[in-house]
Design a protein around this motif. Sequence first.
Motif: not given
Length: 73
Positions: A44-51
Amino acid sequence: MGNKSRPSVNKRRKEAARREKKQAKLERMATRARDKQVKPAGEGEDPDIAGIVPGPQPLPEEMRDLAAEDEER
């Protein structure tokens, strides 16, 4: 002469404790190895650096107003 048996008893206790500690360590290592195999890295993607995109980031909303005022001066 009867004091000779005491040190060997202590030695056996130390050796038994050492074996128990080594066995516990091996179990912990095996558990960690199993956990690493079960959980794939980078899922998945790290929510801290998403976007976030590489390069300069756009200014936050409150900073845009200040930047616009500076350009007008």
